[in-house]
Scaffold this motif. Structure first.
Motif, PDB file in Angstrom:
ATOM      1  N   THR A 193       0.835  -1.205   0.000  1.00  0.00           N
ATOM      2  CA  THR A 193       0.000   0.000   0.000  1.00  0.00           C
ATOM      3  C   THR A 193       0.868   1.253   0.000  1.00  0.00           C
ATOM      4  O   THR A 193       1.719   1.435   0.873  1.00  0.00           O
ATOM      5  CB  THR A 193      -0.916   0.048   1.237  1.00  0.00           C
ATOM      6  OG1 THR A 193      -1.650  -1.178   1.340  1.00  0.00           O
ATOM      7  CG2 THR A 193      -1.893   1.214   1.144  1.00  0.00           C
ATOM      8  N   LEU A 194       0.640   2.119  -0.987  1.00  0.00           N
ATOM      9  CA  LEU A 194       1.208   3.460  -0.984  1.00  0.00           C
ATOM     10  C   LEU A 194       0.095   4.425  -0.594  1.00  0.00           C
ATOM     11  O   LEU A 194      -0.851   4.636  -1.351  1.00  0.00           O
ATOM     12  CB  LEU A 194       1.763   3.845  -2.351  1.00  0.00           C
ATOM     13  CG  LEU A 194       2.297   5.283  -2.427  1.00  0.00           C
ATOM     14  CD1 LEU A 194       3.586   5.423  -1.625  1.00  0.00           C
ATOM     15  CD2 LEU A 194       2.517   5.726  -3.875  1.00  0.00           C
ATOM     16  N   HIS A 195       0.192   4.964   0.609  1.00  0.00           N
ATOM     17  CA  HIS A 195      -0.736   5.991   1.078  1.00  0.00           C
ATOM     18  C   HIS A 195      -0.159   7.326   0.625  1.00  0.00           C
ATOM     19  O   HIS A 195       0.856   7.779   1.138  1.00  0.00           O
ATOM     20  CB  HIS A 195      -0.830   5.891   2.602  1.00  0.00           C
ATOM     21  CG  HIS A 195      -1.595   6.998   3.261  1.00  0.00           C
ATOM     22  ND1 HIS A 195      -1.895   6.977   4.607  1.00  0.00           N
ATOM     23  CD2 HIS A 195      -2.112   8.177   2.807  1.00  0.00           C
ATOM     24  CE1 HIS A 195      -2.541   8.076   4.933  1.00  0.00           C
ATOM     25  NE2 HIS A 195      -2.681   8.818   3.847  1.00  0.00           N
ATOM     26  N   TRP A 196      -0.828   7.936  -0.331  1.00  0.00           N
ATOM     27  CA  TRP A 196      -0.324   9.161  -0.960  1.00  0.00           C
ATOM     28  C   TRP A 196      -1.060  10.370  -0.385  1.00  0.00           C
ATOM     29  O   TRP A 196      -2.200  10.628  -0.720  1.00  0.00           O
ATOM     30  CB  TRP A 196      -0.499   9.061  -2.468  1.00  0.00           C
ATOM     31  CG  TRP A 196       0.026  10.236  -3.252  1.00  0.00           C
ATOM     32  CD1 TRP A 196       0.717  11.310  -2.788  1.00  0.00           C
ATOM     33  CD2 TRP A 196      -0.119  10.424  -4.665  1.00  0.00           C
ATOM     34  NE1 TRP A 196       1.016  12.166  -3.817  1.00  0.00           N
ATOM     35  CE2 TRP A 196       0.515  11.644  -4.981  1.00  0.00           C
ATOM     36  CE3 TRP A 196      -0.716   9.686  -5.683  1.00  0.00           C
ATOM     37  CZ2 TRP A 196       0.560  12.141  -6.294  1.00  0.00           C
ATOM     38  CZ3 TRP A 196      -0.676  10.184  -6.980  1.00  0.00           C
ATOM     39  CH2 TRP A 196      -0.042  11.391  -7.285  1.00  0.00           C
ATOM     40  N   HIS A 197      -0.395  11.072   0.535  1.00  0.00           N
ATOM     41  CA  HIS A 197      -0.917  12.315   1.104  1.00  0.00           C
ATOM     42  C   HIS A 197      -0.707  13.397   0.040  1.00  0.00           C
ATOM     43  O   HIS A 197       0.343  14.029  -0.036  1.00  0.00           O
ATOM     44  CB  HIS A 197      -0.161  12.636   2.396  1.00  0.00           C
ATOM     45  CG  HIS A 197      -0.689  13.813   3.155  1.00  0.00           C
ATOM     46  ND1 HIS A 197      -1.707  13.723   4.082  1.00  0.00           N
ATOM     47  CD2 HIS A 197      -0.318  15.116   3.141  1.00  0.00           C
ATOM     48  CE1 HIS A 197      -1.943  14.906   4.605  1.00  0.00           C
ATOM     49  NE2 HIS A 197      -1.115  15.766   4.048  1.00  0.00           N
ATOM     50  N   VAL A 198      -1.745  13.615  -0.764  1.00  0.00           N
ATOM     51  CA  VAL A 198      -1.583  14.400  -1.988  1.00  0.00           C
ATOM     52  C   VAL A 198      -1.542  15.896  -1.705  1.00  0.00           C
ATOM     53  O   VAL A 198      -0.681  16.623  -2.216  1.00  0.00           O
ATOM     54  CB  VAL A 198      -2.723  14.088  -2.986  1.00  0.00           C
ATOM     55  CG1 VAL A 198      -2.469  14.818  -4.303  1.00  0.00           C
ATOM     56  CG2 VAL A 198      -2.844  12.589  -3.230  1.00  0.00           C
TER      57      VAL A 198
END
Length: 541
Positions: A193-198
């Protein structure tokens, strides 16, 4: 004398760290597999005559096989007169849909006569390919590749289904190519999982076809992600078995949204002493929810995962009591600030429902007293979550996995890289005595205030390897010295692949001639046709 004492102390610590690496019999694989049985035979491999074959028609697996055919033999053809060898891959299912809970189980069976990976899905096969790659040894003196410890049987599966890292592209922009480079690193560590805080208060870097002016809130026009960038990142993640879960942090941390829509930002300049980071959206203007609905619906089409993170952390409720328009709105309704936050979260639920997305939030709304929808997944960044699982919520644990901190668990290490042991010693079950089944897994968080694409690798790796093993391997796999024996060569292997992972003790890591080619970008790039096919074909067959 003081300087001499310090130098002596550092030398002693280095000696202790080196001597602590107790030998481990058998293949040195990271994360440690659930079960490994091995012998004492060795098979010599000839890169020119080595093949990976499968009867599967999966596009994902075909791309993975091409990638690992290169990763198996990073130092070229070498010198070998060994006969041909074939690694056969069998998968039980042709369905390559990537979503939470997909099986990553695999079995490796290898003898001097037969090499095989068997898996439930293509994603289990990818995890098996990674383990197989770590079994291959290259001898620089003889320039030969070998597969030792045969016959070997590895039966492996992850302890938790959610294993990830959060990156922050708002505080410092991270180019799309570097985000895909990070996806490579996650896959090498069997993270999924890549949690991308955009977005955050400092910048809004992601383009929108619905509201093209949103990127007025970016640091610079060059520091933005096109829609094509987002689609490539998501598709690339699928080829590595890495889900890309976006986070659009609301209602706080949204000052950058005001560049496009000034009227949706709360008016409380005295609350932050010039710190724009936590400025929240206003719940008193319906335009706020019209913008959120349009943007989230659009972005939900680009991010194919069934989870969507809406943040919710560090909401400065006092701000809403200083904005006259919000005060008037709350007074008319007879609401407190917590009831206003409840209203905000309920509106988010209504937006996500037709998108068929499961909402993730940080634990702050729960702590504030908001009654969250029971399907919400709560990501915990502090240690108090027994009450959260008792309330029936699924949890992602992050509280001891903050990669931006020097003392992530309150224990200061003399050497910064040794904080990997802090992560390794921190189990998601720590402090929890019931409802353990509600813990889906964990994420290590790399907030972006002081890292960019030039420095983030060496801050994350090898420290996050401790997290990857804690989330994959058996709960009783807790021997730090055993882990160090495996992780030291593995961090070198990451560096050889272009991931700038630092050493944990005095050693020498030989790097291939082309390693610099991958320091800022992904191992491969996808064609437009591949991207389109990978994104369209992510539905259950």
């Amino acid at each position: 004398m003081k300087l001499l004492s310090i130098l002596v102390a550092v030398a002693l610590i280095a000696i202790v760290a080196t001597e602590a690496q107790t030998p481990v019999a058998g293949p040195l694989i990271v994360p440690q597999p659930q079960s490994v049985n091995f012998g004492d035979q060795t098979l010599q491999l000839n890169p020119d005559k080595f093949q990976i074959e499968t009867s599967s028609s999966s596009q994902v697996l075909a791309i993975a096989i091409k990638r690992y055919q290169q990763l198996f033999f990073l130092f070229g053809a070498g010198k070998s007169s060994a006969p041909a060898a074939t690694l056969n891959i069998k998968v039980a299912s042709e369905d390559d849909t990537l979503d939470f809970g997909v099986s990553e189980n695999y079995t490796i069976s290898a003898t001097t006569d037969s090499l095989a990976i068997m898996a439930d899905t293509v994603y289990g096969a990818i995890r098996g390919l990674e383990s197989f790659s770590q079994m291959i040894i290259y001898d620089f003196a003889s320039q030969q590749y070998t597969l030792p410890f045969l016959p070997v049987v590895i039966v492996d599966f992850p302890r938790f289904p959610w294993r990830g890292i959060m990156i922050d592209s708002a505080r410092h922009f991270l180019p799309a190519a570097f985000i895909m480079h990070t996806i490579d690193a996650l896959a090498y560590n069997k993270m999924n999982t890549l949690h991308w805080h955009v977005t955050d208060g400092q910048s809004y870097p992601i383009s929108s076809a619905t509201f093209p002016n949103m990127t007025l809130g970016a640091w610079d026009p060059a520091a933005t992600f096109s829609i094509a960038d987002v689609q490539e990142i998501v598709a690339y993640g699928k080829t590595q078995g890495v889900r890309v879960v976006p986070e659009f942090d609301v209602p706080s941390h949204t000052y950058s949204w005001g560049a496009a829509f000034p009227s949706i930002i709360s008016n409380c300049p005295d609350s932050f002493n010039g710190n724009i980071g936590q400025y929240p959206l206003t719940p008193a203007n319906n335009l706020t929810f019209e913008v959120l609905d349009a943007l989230f619906t659009e972005y939900g089409g680009y991010f194919i995962d069934s989870y969507f993170h809406t943040g919710g952390d560090e909401m400065p409720l006092a701000c809403w009591t200083q904005d006259p328009a919000i005060v008037e709105w709350m007074t008319d309704l007879g609401w407190t600030t917590v009831e206003a936050e409840q209203y905000f979260e309920d509106r988010l639920d209504a937006i996500l429902a037709p998108m068929k997305k499961t909402k993730l939030v940080w634990n702050d709304p729960f702590v504030n007293g908001v009654q969250l929808d029971p399907t919400t997944v709560i990501q915990v960044w502090d240690s108090s979550f027994q009450d959260i699982v008792n309330a029936g919520f699924n949890v992602i644990v992050s509280y001891n996995y903050y990669l931006d901190q020097q003392d992530p668990t309150g224990t200061v290490q003399w050497m910064f890289e040794n904080t990997w042991t802090n992560f390794y010693d921190s189990d998601p079950f720590d402090g929890i005595n019931s409802n353990l089944d509600k813990i889906l897994g964990g994420e290590a968080c790399m907030w972006g205030e002081q890292v960019d694409q030039l420095s983030i690798d060496v801050r994350v790796w090898p420290r996050a390897i401790g997290v990857s093993e804690r989330l994959w391997s058996a709960q009783n796999q807790t021997d730090v010295n055993n882990a160090l024996t495996r992780i030291s060569p593995f961090t070198c292997r990451l560096s050889q692949r272009g991931i700038a992972s630092g050493p944990l003790s005095a050693d020498f890591c030989m790097l291939p001639d082309d390693f610099e080619s991958y320091l800022r970008g992904p191992r491969d790039r996808l064609t437009p046709d591949q991207i389109k096919s990978l994104l369209v074909n992510n539905k259950k067959q």
